[in-house]
Design a protein around this motif. Structure first.
Motif, PDB file in Angstrom:
ATOM      1  N   ALA A   1       0.847  -1.187   0.000  1.00 42.81           N
ATOM      2  CA  ALA A   1       0.000   0.000   0.000  1.00 42.81           C
ATOM      3  C   ALA A   1       0.890   1.248   0.000  1.00 42.81           C
ATOM      4  O   ALA A   1       1.980   1.244   0.579  1.00 42.81           O
ATOM      5  CB  ALA A   1      -0.907   0.003   1.224  1.00 42.81           C
ATOM      6  N   GLU A   2       0.439   2.297  -0.686  1.00 44.44           N
ATOM      7  CA  GLU A   2       1.249   3.511  -0.799  1.00 44.44           C
ATOM      8  C   GLU A   2       1.622   4.077   0.567  1.00 44.44           C
ATOM      9  O   GLU A   2       2.699   4.659   0.735  1.00 44.44           O
ATOM     10  CB  GLU A   2       0.497   4.558  -1.616  1.00 44.44           C
ATOM     11  N   SER A   3       0.765   3.903   1.568  1.00 50.89           N
ATOM     12  CA  SER A   3       1.052   4.407   2.911  1.00 50.89           C
ATOM     13  C   SER A   3       2.235   3.687   3.558  1.00 50.89           C
ATOM     14  O   SER A   3       2.814   4.179   4.525  1.00 50.89           O
ATOM     15  CB  SER A   3      -0.192   4.252   3.802  1.00 50.89           C
ATOM     16  N   GLU A   4       2.610   2.521   3.027  1.00 54.14           N
ATOM     17  CA  GLU A   4       3.713   1.740   3.587  1.00 54.14           C
ATOM     18  C   GLU A   4       5.024   1.974   2.845  1.00 54.14           C
ATOM     19  O   GLU A   4       6.052   1.411   3.223  1.00 54.14           O
ATOM     20  CB  GLU A   4       3.363   0.247   3.549  1.00 54.14           C
ATOM     21  N   TRP A   5       5.019   2.787   1.794  1.00 52.69           N
ATOM     22  CA  TRP A   5       6.250   3.059   1.062  1.00 52.69           C
ATOM     23  C   TRP A   5       7.205   3.880   1.921  1.00 52.69           C
ATOM     24  O   TRP A   5       6.777   4.636   2.809  1.00 52.69           O
ATOM     25  CB  TRP A   5       5.954   3.835  -0.223  1.00 52.69           C
ATOM     26  N   SER A   6       8.471   3.744   1.626  1.00 51.96           N
ATOM     27  CA  SER A   6       9.487   4.588   2.262  1.00 51.96           C
ATOM     28  C   SER A   6       9.731   5.791   1.349  1.00 51.96           C
ATOM     29  O   SER A   6      10.208   5.639   0.227  1.00 51.96           O
ATOM     30  CB  SER A   6      10.793   3.801   2.450  1.00 51.96           C
ATOM     31  N   VAL A   7       9.367   6.979   1.833  1.00 51.63           N
ATOM     32  CA  VAL A   7       9.489   8.202   1.038  1.00 51.63           C
ATOM     33  C   VAL A   7      10.345   9.209   1.797  1.00 51.63           C
ATOM     34  O   VAL A   7       9.974   9.665   2.879  1.00 51.63           O
ATOM     35  CB  VAL A   7       8.108   8.818   0.730  1.00 51.63           C
ATOM     36  N   ILE A   8      11.507   9.546   1.242  1.00 51.75           N
ATOM     37  CA  ILE A   8      12.423  10.510   1.859  1.00 51.75           C
ATOM     38  C   ILE A   8      12.561  11.702   0.919  1.00 51.75           C
ATOM     39  O   ILE A   8      13.106  11.584  -0.175  1.00 51.75           O
ATOM     40  CB  ILE A   8      13.817   9.890   2.122  1.00 51.75           C
ATOM     41  N   GLU A   9      12.074  12.856   1.358  1.00 50.26           N
ATOM     42  CA  GLU A   9      12.164  14.066   0.540  1.00 50.26           C
ATOM     43  C   GLU A   9      13.520  14.746   0.742  1.00 50.26           C
ATOM     44  O   GLU A   9      14.175  14.574   1.766  1.00 50.26           O
ATOM     45  CB  GLU A   9      11.022  15.024   0.887  1.00 50.26           C
ATOM     46  N   ASN A  10      13.911  15.528  -0.263  1.00 45.54           N
ATOM     47  CA  ASN A  10      15.198  16.257  -0.220  1.00 45.54           C
ATOM     48  C   ASN A  10      16.351  15.313   0.091  1.00 45.54           C
ATOM     49  O   ASN A  10      17.245  15.641   0.871  1.00 45.54           O
ATOM     50  CB  ASN A  10      15.137  17.389   0.814  1.00 45.54           C
ATOM     51  N   ASN A  11      16.321  14.152  -0.511  1.00 52.80           N
ATOM     52  CA  ASN A  11      17.314  13.122  -0.212  1.00 52.80           C
ATOM     53  C   ASN A  11      18.587  13.277  -1.044  1.00 52.80           C
ATOM     54  O   ASN A  11      19.675  12.937  -0.585  1.00 52.80           O
ATOM     55  CB  ASN A  11      16.708  11.739  -0.464  1.00 52.80           C
ATOM     56  N   HIS A  12      18.444  13.785  -2.256  1.00 52.10           N
ATOM     57  CA  HIS A  12      19.596  13.928  -3.145  1.00 52.10           C
ATOM     58  C   HIS A  12      19.364  15.147  -4.037  1.00 52.10           C
ATOM     59  O   HIS A  12      18.305  15.777  -3.990  1.00 52.10           O
ATOM     60  CB  HIS A  12      19.781  12.662  -4.000  1.00 52.10           C
ATOM     61  N   ALA A  13      20.358  15.482  -4.836  1.00 49.90           N
ATOM     62  CA  ALA A  13      20.267  16.671  -5.690  1.00 49.90           C
ATOM     63  C   ALA A  13      19.157  16.501  -6.722  1.00 49.90           C
ATOM     64  O   ALA A  13      19.104  15.487  -7.411  1.00 49.90           O
ATOM     65  CB  ALA A  13      21.602  16.919  -6.388  1.00 49.90           C
ATOM     66  N   PRO A  14      18.261  17.480  -6.837  1.00 51.51           N
ATOM     67  CA  PRO A  14      17.175  17.371  -7.825  1.00 51.51           C
ATOM     68  C   PRO A  14      17.663  17.734  -9.230  1.00 51.51           C
ATOM     69  O   PRO A  14      18.635  18.474  -9.395  1.00 51.51           O
ATOM     70  CB  PRO A  14      16.155  18.395  -7.323  1.00 51.51           C
ATOM     71  N   ILE A  15      16.961  17.214 -10.225  1.00 51.10           N
ATOM     72  CA  ILE A  15      17.254  17.541 -11.621  1.00 51.10           C
ATOM     73  C   ILE A  15      16.290  18.603 -12.134  1.00 51.10           C
ATOM     74  O   ILE A  15      16.659  19.472 -12.925  1.00 51.10           O
ATOM     75  CB  ILE A  15      17.198  16.271 -12.494  1.00 51.10           C
ATOM     76  N   VAL A  16      15.039  18.545 -11.682  1.00 57.40           N
ATOM     77  CA  VAL A  16      14.044  19.556 -12.064  1.00 57.40           C
ATOM     78  C   VAL A  16      13.489  20.188 -10.792  1.00 57.40           C
ATOM     79  O   VAL A  16      13.536  19.593  -9.705  1.00 57.40           O
ATOM     80  CB  VAL A  16      12.899  18.956 -12.909  1.00 57.40           C
ATOM     81  N   SER A  17      12.954  21.388 -10.915  1.00 57.94           N
ATOM     82  CA  SER A  17      12.391  22.085  -9.757  1.00 57.94           C
ATOM     83  C   SER A  17      11.035  21.495  -9.399  1.00 57.94           C
ATOM     84  O   SER A  17      10.356  20.897 -10.234  1.00 57.94           O
ATOM     85  CB  SER A  17      12.243  23.574 -10.064  1.00 57.94           C
ATOM     86  N   ARG A  18      10.656  21.680  -8.140  1.00 63.17           N
ATOM     87  CA  ARG A  18       9.346  21.195  -7.710  1.00 63.17           C
ATOM     88  C   ARG A  18       8.231  21.898  -8.479  1.00 63.17           C
ATOM     89  O   ARG A  18       7.196  21.295  -8.785  1.00 63.17           O
ATOM     90  CB  ARG A  18       9.169  21.409  -6.200  1.00 63.17           C
ATOM     91  N   LYS A  19       8.446  23.173  -8.812  1.00 63.41           N
ATOM     92  CA  LYS A  19       7.441  23.907  -9.566  1.00 63.41           C
ATOM     93  C   LYS A  19       7.192  23.235 -10.912  1.00 63.41           C
ATOM     94  O   LYS A  19       6.042  22.997 -11.299  1.00 63.41           O
ATOM     95  CB  LYS A  19       7.907  25.350  -9.787  1.00 63.41           C
ATOM     96  N   ASP A  20       8.272  22.909 -11.619  1.00 66.44           N
ATOM     97  CA  ASP A  20       8.114  22.269 -12.929  1.00 66.44           C
ATOM     98  C   ASP A  20       7.516  20.872 -12.791  1.00 66.44           C
ATOM     99  O   ASP A  20       6.697  20.450 -13.613  1.00 66.44           O
ATOM    100  CB  ASP A  20       9.470  22.188 -13.638  1.00 66.44           C
ATOM    101  N   PHE A  21       7.920  20.150 -11.749  1.00 61.97           N
ATOM    102  CA  PHE A  21       7.398  18.799 -11.548  1.00 61.97           C
ATOM    103  C   PHE A  21       5.901  18.843 -11.272  1.00 61.97           C
ATOM    104  O   PHE A  21       5.122  18.081 -11.861  1.00 61.97           O
ATOM    105  CB  PHE A  21       8.131  18.118 -10.397  1.00 61.97           C
ATOM    106  N   ASP A  22       5.483  19.740 -10.370  1.00 57.11           N
ATOM    107  CA  ASP A  22       4.053  19.850 -10.040  1.00 57.11           C
ATOM    108  C   ASP A  22       3.243  20.281 -11.265  1.00 57.11           C
ATOM    109  O   ASP A  22       2.117  19.813 -11.471  1.00 57.11           O
ATOM    110  CB  ASP A  22       3.851  20.849  -8.901  1.00 57.11           C
TER     111      ASP A  22
END
Length: 544
Positions: A283-304
């Motif tokens: 289930a998605e609630s059981e995934w391991s999600v770590i934000e700001n973990n490594h250098a991004p390639i695109v901005s959050r604005k562009d991703f959203d």
């Protein structure tokens, strides 16, 4: 098995196994160590000659679905080998039931001699009284060891995921595994530039299939072929052609992957137990999600923005490469149905109108429409006004003392939290009293079940709302007014004409009413309204 005095030559398969969890911590457990031990054993037994060596290196003993083990069993069925020699019972397998099934039933039935050298077990010799006890006991111990190792490995992997360590076999397209730390990701600048271009094309309205066509025409290797070009040995069940190429599906997978904004998502699938190796989705609630973990390639604005674009109805005309300016964004303000673009020819000229799809399909709405050129002008003028208002708002917030207002706002939200907590406690008391009412005959079993489900759902929802209110209070107390969203408008300060990128970056949807009134629902509309309210209250306070 019936024994005879006549000398018999056995064609033996030496079976060697080493799992990842075993590693190579002991030389005797290594593949080379096992092979040498078994060949030394054969030298002392001239009635046994080596037919083949089968090796399962890196395979767990908890399952018998191993490639070399299967080959060995095929040789057994074909009559090519009739003797299996292993270092010990743990090398043969760590599944208590399956190992016992082979040793006690299958091999005797097929006339196969089974030897575990270090355990001093040979099915050809007369059984001692202890064999019936020791062999099953050792298999049970081996399975317990396997279960223990499995728990430890799962725990270690979970710890690594929580620490943001990358555990995949290959880094996602656009990244490399760091040379000095295989659990860290670093940007591959060549592939990262391709990723940025894909995101830019999508915001411009280019369809995933056309993006794939552009990449293939430009000679850009697909992610799989790119990895192979770097010497990586990788494959995928998704590949259907000899050489993998870009497709609409691969482009969409890339565009939806949050790894490109620095978010590491792992643990999406697992195996139910150490015995069952078929992977199942979690289930998605059981995934391991770590934000700001490594250098991004695109901005959050562009991703959203891209996620928003992907959710829109972006069908394009056959003669156009990209979708229309407002595709998937125009809706009827009266009935809520989408409005569709329709060409109309008049006097030798072609015009485009947006009409309500509900009217076109079943006449459930009025036949109103708006001309595309008129809508474009309205949107352009309104966007210019909004951009200027956002810029002015940010300037005011920079100099206004909004701290007291944020504190007052936090107090207001705290009152909402107290009310919600009282509601939650009341529901908990009702849940506790339900069983007493059932026991006293006040309500029957069906009523009890229905009320319990209703109260539990309401209590869970109240608890969820309390968590959101607590988080909101902390944000209001400890942070300044967040104006980062304003960059999405300020970058278009010199806007001279509309394009798809500007529209999807600033607008959520466009509502057109029967009287041709146009309502624009902007992105970050709530943030704008809330911060405008802060400014107005600050101005009133200063005037007093």
């Amino acid at each position: 098995m019936q024994k005879t005095a006549q000398a018999k030559i056995w064609n033996a398969t030496l079976y060697l196994r080493l799992s990842r969890e075993d590693g190579d911590k002991e030389e005797s457990n290594s593949i080379a160590g096992q092979r040498n031990l078994l060949r030394d054993f054969l030298k002392q037994h001239p009635d046994i000659r080596e037919y083949a060596v089968q090796v399962d290196d890196g395979w767990s003993g908890s399952t018998f679905e191993r490639p070399s083990f299967k080959k060995m069993m095929e040789d057994v069925k074909a009559g090519k080998t009739n003797c299996i020699v292993v270092k010990d019972l743990s090398r043969f397998g760590r599944n208590y039931l399956d190992a016992g099934e082979y040793i006690e039933k299958i091999f005797p039935f097929m006339g196969v001699r089974f030897i575990a050298v270090n355990d001093n077990y040979d099915s050809y010799r007369e059984k001692s009284a202890s064999d019936d006890l020791i062999v099953p006991f050792k298999n049970l111990i081996n399975e317990a060891y396997c279960r223990d190792i499995s728990v430890k490995i799962r725990s270690q992997l979970e710890i690594k995921r929580k620490n943001g360590q990358f555990l995949g076999a290959f880094a996602a397209y656009g990244y490399f595994k760091a040379p000095q730390d295989k659990n860290s990701l670093v940007i591959d600048e060549y592939a990262a530039e391709v990723v940025r271009e894909i995101f830019a094309w999508k915001v411009q309205g280019i369809s995933p299939q056309d993006i794939a066509n552009r990449l293939n025409a430009g000679g850009i290797l697909s992610p799989l072929e790119y990895k192979r070009s770097l010497g990586m040995k990788c494959s995928t069940p998704l590949q259907t052609n000899l050489k993998a190429s870009w497709s609409a599906a691969s482009v969409i997978r890339l565009l939806k992957n949050p790894i490109y904004i620095g978010t590491l998502t792992q643990g999406r699938a697992t195996t139910p137990s150490y015995k069952v190796h078929k992977r199942v989705k979690k289930a998605e609630s059981e995934w391991s999600v770590i934000e700001n973990n490594h250098a991004p390639i695109v901005s959050r604005k562009d991703f959203d923005t891209v996620q928003k674009v992907l959710a829109l109805d972006t069908r394009r005309s056959p003669d156009e490469e990209s979708v229309s300016l407002f595709s998937g964004m125009v809706f009827c303000g009266d009935c809520g149905a989408s409005m569709i673009r329709k060409p109309v020819s008049t006097g030798g000229r072609k015009y485009h109108y947006y009409i309500c799809s509900a009217n076109k399909q079943d006449k459930t709405c009025s036949p109103h429409r708006i001309r595309l050129e008129v809508l474009e002008q309205i949107i352009f003028d309104c966007l210019k006004e909004r951009i200027n208002a956002v810029a002015e708002l940010e300037n005011i917030l920079e100099i206004a003392d909004t701290a007291p207002l944020r504190t007052a706002g936090a107090v207001k939200v705290q009152r909402q939290l107290d009310e919600k907590r009282a509601e939650y406690e009341k529901l908990q008391k009702l849940l506790l009293s339900l069983y007493e009412n059932l026991a006293d005959g006040i309500i029957d079993r069906a009523e009890y079940t229905r009320l319990k489900e209703s109260f539990s759902q309401r209590a869970a929802e109240a608890e969820k709302q309390m968590d959101a209110l607590r988080e909101r209070i902390e944000v209001m107390k400890t942070s300044t007014a967040d104006t980062s969203w304003t960059d999405n408008f300020k970058c278009y300060r010199n806007l001279t004409e509309l394009d798809r990128t500007a529209v999807v970056s600033m607008i959520d949807r466009i509502m057109v009413y029967e009287d041709n009134t146009v309502e624009i629902v902007y992105r970050w509309q709530d943030e704008f309204a809330w911060q405008m309210d802060i400014v107005r209250q600050a101005q009133i306070r200063e005037a007093v």
